[in-house]
Design a protein around this motif. Sequence first.
Motif, PDB file in Angstrom:
ATOM      1  N   ILE A 241       0.837  -1.210   0.000  1.00  0.00           N
ATOM      2  CA  ILE A 241       0.000   0.000   0.000  1.00  0.00           C
ATOM      3  C   ILE A 241       0.869   1.255   0.000  1.00  0.00           C
ATOM      4  O   ILE A 241       0.652   2.195  -0.762  1.00  0.00           O
ATOM      5  CB  ILE A 241      -0.946  -0.013   1.225  1.00  0.00           C
ATOM      6  N   PHE A 242       1.894   1.256   0.869  1.00  0.00           N
ATOM      7  CA  PHE A 242       2.780   2.422   0.964  1.00  0.00           C
ATOM      8  C   PHE A 242       3.448   2.694  -0.379  1.00  0.00           C
ATOM      9  O   PHE A 242       3.531   3.837  -0.827  1.00  0.00           O
ATOM     10  CB  PHE A 242       3.826   2.171   2.047  1.00  0.00           C
ATOM     11  N   ASP A 243       3.914   1.640  -1.034  1.00  0.00           N
ATOM     12  CA  ASP A 243       4.678   1.833  -2.266  1.00  0.00           C
ATOM     13  C   ASP A 243       3.784   2.120  -3.457  1.00  0.00           C
ATOM     14  O   ASP A 243       4.263   2.639  -4.469  1.00  0.00           O
ATOM     15  CB  ASP A 243       5.532   0.590  -2.554  1.00  0.00           C
ATOM     16  N   ASN A 244       2.494   1.784  -3.356  1.00  0.00           N
ATOM     17  CA  ASN A 244       1.607   1.982  -4.501  1.00  0.00           C
ATOM     18  C   ASN A 244       0.648   3.156  -4.324  1.00  0.00           C
ATOM     19  O   ASN A 244      -0.258   3.339  -5.143  1.00  0.00           O
ATOM     20  CB  ASN A 244       0.800   0.703  -4.785  1.00  0.00           C
ATOM     21  N   MET A 245       0.825   3.935  -3.272  1.00  0.00           N
ATOM     22  CA  MET A 245      -0.008   5.125  -3.096  1.00  0.00           C
ATOM     23  C   MET A 245       0.279   6.125  -4.209  1.00  0.00           C
ATOM     24  O   MET A 245       1.420   6.268  -4.659  1.00  0.00           O
ATOM     25  CB  MET A 245       0.271   5.771  -1.742  1.00  0.00           C
ATOM     26  N   GLN A 246      -0.765   6.820  -4.670  1.00  0.00           N
ATOM     27  CA  GLN A 246      -0.585   7.833  -5.695  1.00  0.00           C
ATOM     28  C   GLN A 246       0.105   9.064  -5.133  1.00  0.00           C
ATOM     29  O   GLN A 246       0.845   9.748  -5.844  1.00  0.00           O
ATOM     30  CB  GLN A 246      -1.937   8.216  -6.296  1.00  0.00           C
ATOM     31  N   LYS A 256      15.487  15.402  10.843  1.00  0.00           N
ATOM     32  CA  LYS A 256      15.212  15.766   9.448  1.00  0.00           C
ATOM     33  C   LYS A 256      15.969  14.889   8.451  1.00  0.00           C
ATOM     34  O   LYS A 256      16.260  15.316   7.332  1.00  0.00           O
ATOM     35  CB  LYS A 256      15.569  17.232   9.177  1.00  0.00           C
ATOM     36  N   LYS A 257      16.281  13.670   8.840  1.00  0.00           N
ATOM     37  CA  LYS A 257      16.899  12.735   7.896  1.00  0.00           C
ATOM     38  C   LYS A 257      15.800  11.840   7.329  1.00  0.00           C
ATOM     39  O   LYS A 257      14.929  11.363   8.060  1.00  0.00           O
ATOM     40  CB  LYS A 257      17.960  11.896   8.582  1.00  0.00           C
ATOM     41  N   ILE A 258      15.827  11.621   6.016  1.00  0.00           N
ATOM     42  CA  ILE A 258      14.787  10.827   5.353  1.00  0.00           C
ATOM     43  C   ILE A 258      15.039   9.346   5.615  1.00  0.00           C
ATOM     44  O   ILE A 258      16.098   8.813   5.260  1.00  0.00           O
ATOM     45  CB  ILE A 258      14.761  11.115   3.843  1.00  0.00           C
ATOM     46  N   VAL A 259      14.067   8.683   6.240  1.00  0.00           N
ATOM     47  CA  VAL A 259      14.220   7.266   6.572  1.00  0.00           C
ATOM     48  C   VAL A 259      13.379   6.367   5.689  1.00  0.00           C
ATOM     49  O   VAL A 259      13.601   5.169   5.639  1.00  0.00           O
ATOM     50  CB  VAL A 259      13.875   7.020   8.055  1.00  0.00           C
ATOM     51  N   ASP A 260      12.405   6.922   4.991  1.00  0.00           N
ATOM     52  CA  ASP A 260      11.583   6.103   4.087  1.00  0.00           C
ATOM     53  C   ASP A 260      10.958   6.999   3.032  1.00  0.00           C
ATOM     54  O   ASP A 260      10.695   8.183   3.276  1.00  0.00           O
ATOM     55  CB  ASP A 260      10.489   5.357   4.864  1.00  0.00           C
ATOM     56  N   VAL A 261      10.741   6.438   1.868  1.00  0.00           N
ATOM     57  CA  VAL A 261      10.136   7.173   0.755  1.00  0.00           C
ATOM     58  C   VAL A 261       9.468   6.163  -0.155  1.00  0.00           C
ATOM     59  O   VAL A 261       9.946   5.039  -0.321  1.00  0.00           O
ATOM     60  CB  VAL A 261      11.221   7.983  -0.007  1.00  0.00           C
ATOM     61  N   ASN A 262       8.312   6.515  -0.711  1.00  0.00           N
ATOM     62  CA  ASN A 262       7.637   5.577  -1.613  1.00  0.00           C
ATOM     63  C   ASN A 262       7.928   5.918  -3.076  1.00  0.00           C
ATOM     64  O   ASN A 262       8.531   6.949  -3.401  1.00  0.00           O
ATOM     65  CB  ASN A 262       6.131   5.524  -1.343  1.00  0.00           C
ATOM     66  N   SER A 263       7.500   5.018  -3.958  1.00  0.00           N
ATOM     67  CA  SER A 263       7.801   5.168  -5.387  1.00  0.00           C
ATOM     68  C   SER A 263       7.169   6.426  -5.968  1.00  0.00           C
ATOM     69  O   SER A 263       7.751   7.068  -6.844  1.00  0.00           O
ATOM     70  CB  SER A 263       7.284   3.943  -6.152  1.00  0.00           C
ATOM     71  N   ALA A 264       5.961   6.788  -5.487  1.00  0.00           N
ATOM     72  CA  ALA A 264       5.290   7.974  -6.029  1.00  0.00           C
ATOM     73  C   ALA A 264       6.117   9.227  -5.780  1.00  0.00           C
ATOM     74  O   ALA A 264       6.250  10.085  -6.660  1.00  0.00           O
ATOM     75  CB  ALA A 264       3.902   8.117  -5.408  1.00  0.00           C
ATOM     76  N   ILE A 268       7.542  11.722  -8.614  1.00  0.00           N
ATOM     77  CA  ILE A 268       7.165  13.146  -8.673  1.00  0.00           C
ATOM     78  C   ILE A 268       8.407  14.037  -8.640  1.00  0.00           C
ATOM     79  O   ILE A 268       8.514  15.001  -9.404  1.00  0.00           O
ATOM     80  CB  ILE A 268       6.222  13.484  -7.498  1.00  0.00           C
ATOM     81  N   LEU A 269       9.356  13.696  -7.756  1.00  0.00           N
ATOM     82  CA  LEU A 269      10.561  14.512  -7.610  1.00  0.00           C
ATOM     83  C   LEU A 269      11.651  14.140  -8.608  1.00  0.00           C
ATOM     84  O   LEU A 269      12.677  14.820  -8.682  1.00  0.00           O
ATOM     85  CB  LEU A 269      11.107  14.384  -6.188  1.00  0.00           C
ATOM     86  N   LYS A 270      11.409  13.014  -9.346  1.00  0.00           N
ATOM     87  CA  LYS A 270      12.394  12.531 -10.333  1.00  0.00           C
ATOM     88  C   LYS A 270      13.757  12.300  -9.683  1.00  0.00           C
ATOM     89  O   LYS A 270      14.805  12.703 -10.186  1.00  0.00           O
ATOM     90  CB  LYS A 270      12.507  13.506 -11.511  1.00  0.00           C
ATOM     91  N   ILE A 271      13.715  11.640  -8.509  1.00  0.00           N
ATOM     92  CA  ILE A 271      14.920  11.280  -7.769  1.00  0.00           C
ATOM     93  C   ILE A 271      14.810   9.801  -7.402  1.00  0.00           C
ATOM     94  O   ILE A 271      13.751   9.331  -6.998  1.00  0.00           O
ATOM     95  CB  ILE A 271      15.058  12.123  -6.480  1.00  0.00           C
ATOM     96  N   SER A 272      15.906   9.060  -7.555  1.00  0.00           N
ATOM     97  CA  SER A 272      15.872   7.641  -7.216  1.00  0.00           C
ATOM     98  C   SER A 272      15.887   7.468  -5.705  1.00  0.00           C
ATOM     99  O   SER A 272      16.311   8.347  -4.952  1.00  0.00           O
ATOM    100  CB  SER A 272      17.072   6.912  -7.822  1.00  0.00           C
ATOM    101  N   ARG A 273      15.416   6.306  -5.265  1.00  0.00           N
ATOM    102  CA  ARG A 273      15.374   6.008  -3.827  1.00  0.00           C
ATOM    103  C   ARG A 273      16.774   6.039  -3.215  1.00  0.00           C
ATOM    104  O   ARG A 273      16.972   6.524  -2.106  1.00  0.00           O
ATOM    105  CB  ARG A 273      14.729   4.627  -3.624  1.00  0.00           C
ATOM    106  N   LYS A 274      17.778   5.563  -3.959  1.00  0.00           N
ATOM    107  CA  LYS A 274      19.149   5.543  -3.440  1.00  0.00           C
ATOM    108  C   LYS A 274      19.671   6.956  -3.199  1.00  0.00           C
ATOM    109  O   LYS A 274      20.466   7.184  -2.291  1.00  0.00           O
ATOM    110  CB  LYS A 274      20.066   4.806  -4.421  1.00  0.00           C
TER     111      LYS A 274
END
Length: 855
Positions: A241-246, A256-264, A268-274
């Motif tokens: 669900i987290f990864d497929n949310m619009q 303020k360190k990013i610990v998780d991010v979904n594919s959407a 949108i930001l055109k940045i890879s998860r890595k």
Amino acid sequence: MSHYFLPIDLLFFGAAIVSFLLAVIILIKRTEPGGVSFACVMFSISLWLIFRVFEGVADTVSNKVFWAKFEYLGIVTLPVFYFVFASQYSRKDKWITTRNIILISIIPALTLILVFVNEKHGLIWKNIYPADEGGIGNLVYEHGSLFWVYFVYGYILIMRGMIRLITTFLNYPREHRIQVAVLIFATLMPWGGNLLYLMGRSPIKGMDLTPIGLTLSGLVLTISLYRGQIFEVVPIARNIIFDNMQEGILVLEIHKKIVDVNSAACGILKISRKQIIKQSLDEALSPFPHLLEKLKNPENQKFEICLDETAQTCLQVSTSTIVTNVNPVGQLIVIQDISKRKQLEMYEQEQRKFAEALSHIAATLNSSLELEVILERVLDSIHEVVPHDAANIALLENGGKMRFVKLKGYEKFGSKEAIQSLDYIIDDIPDFKMMAREKIAVVVSDTKAYPNWVANPEVEWIRSYIGSPIVVGDKVIGFINVDSKTPNFYNQSHAQRLKVFADETAIAIQNARYVEELKQRNQELMLLYEVGMAMTEGLDIHEVVSGLFKQVETLKNIDLFLLGLFNKDNKYPLYLYNSEDKTTQMIEIVPDLQNDLLKQLLDKKTTVYVKNYKTEDIPPELKKLKNYPIENIHSSVNIPLLEGGEIIGIMTAGNRREGGFNENQIRFLETIASQVAITLQNVIMYDRMKELAIIDELTGIYNRRFLYLAANKELDRSRRYNKDLSMILIDIDHFKEVNDHFGHLAGDKVLQKITQVAQKELRSSDVFARYGGEEFLILLADTDGEAAVRVAERIRYSMESLRVKYMEDEISVTISLGVTRLSSERETLQEIIATADQALYEAKQKGRNRVEYIP
């Protein structure tokens, strides 16, 4: 003959049976993810153990070796199936294809073949001899070089599988990590025993400890499956669900360190998860300084921002604090791409501006009747419709010769004289020839790439072009041309706007020409101008007809005047004017397509003059009219109103005498008809633009924007005159399930049917609008709360029996309704809507499919 049948063989046999049954249970339950591949793992274990039992009870070395070979059916397949299972379980299974499965199975398959022909090469077992310890009858297998190749390959697959399971373990919430821990522990036991055996550390010489480990693993997995731990769906569903949310989601820890991010969010930001994970917010969003600035402002908990002006990427961003045990532990940033919504808003705004500009331009152009002034104003006003670097007007003269009479903007490019000196015949230029023939606008996005573009070295700067014919009646009298120095600047939308502008210009130019003729000829053309002015004072059909009839009063020799319009409902609104008592009337008839006169008009699309009008040609509806001398008319001029070669209506002038019209009068009436046709087309287009701005495209009822306009007016009226006013807010119960089960097309059809059913229960004065999604709002003027509740109940009852047919299915839905009324406690629109929403919420809480009323 002696057999070595030990208790441990019974243990192995029991473990083989348990593993086999475990595989069957998993297949029957259709467990996901990785259920089939996990069952294959258990089948491999079962094969290994069962043939290990046969090896253990065999009484000769050759028999033991024979069964040991069959053990490899489980040995070589187990690492492959394990790796596939670990990939599917960890949701890293995009690589799994038939081709890739075959590729990773090549080494195990070759190993299996070499095992069965080992006597010929000794590459798997180079020496086999009895261990001769304690009478157990174990054999010692000295492994050959190719065995170690398979050993390394198999352990690589197992280690990669374990790494994927460990990664999954770390990503799961603590309460759900037990299922992955079980799988990792079950993996370590047999392969730990296998390593001890291969290193020669087995407590009994020749004893392979792997089957013992497999037995223990089977026991652990059986208990875990029984307790429902291995394939528990909660953490898996959370990840899916987290990864497929619009909506894009960024999860930040307290620093303020990013610990998780979904594919959407990555999309949108055109940045890879890595690039973004484990980075500080400042580092991850450094390409978007404006977004960072907004996020750092604690007052901006929800805002909109344009991320990329060029790509028109607009975002809606909301932030919230993650709190655990009263203490903040992080921040949640939700990003929604609203680019399409913004584009629609911009389009609607542009259409509204265009309609207003068109109305202003029409008034401006028709405010003068001097041709030179009109042409100047055309070029001065065109920027309100189409942006450009330069523009010109070319009028047609005798023989199809084009004369460029007005130019603007060419001076800065040094090409004004070059344009003025052009001497073209319309047939010389393919685009002008096509515009004259088809009466449509032409777009050349890039002149360099357009094969029909006539090159001219003095105007090479022109890279994008639109031309539109100026059409009066059915005749092209000239062209409006706009140029841009930017390639691919113009599109079909610009062309459509220029065509509408050209039609307005056509009215103005033609009016001006009539005035010039008036100065030379007679007062008749002055009257024509007045007719045109009267019709173009407004953009409402009734205003146009009223203005026309006022001028018809001054026309001589006309006893009856009729203006009929065709519409999409195949009905024929007919406006009548009686010159005797100067009365007007509008009726609606269905045209008889077999009528001889009507057939001639439709077929020929030209004026039909009937010198001797017969009574039988009169439509029955007209014979019933009183105060209109229909049967006394003996001659008529019938003129089709044309736009783009299509008939949009018919204008008829009647006279009591036979042969009551001469050629000049017919010509004059035809001129009026051409003006009427162009004006009516503009009225139709203006009405369509207004309708697009206030009508919901899917359901055909009012949209939210119109609702606010109408509601505020009704509120003012109700407060001023102390009138009742009630509101009903409707929401479709479980509508998401309709979309999810039947699809969005079915959902759209349900919305349309519900709208149609509800409208049948409403008055024409009630305001019915789509409030958003599956919510509708009804405003009931002069209606108290109790009456509104009765209306709501009728609507709710109608929905209970509604069955929407979609393909082979019938869809039934219910609705919940909240009702409230205008009172001293709630006087603003926002307060009334909020109260209706509260009532709707109560209806939902009390079981749905009901009406709740807050007085």
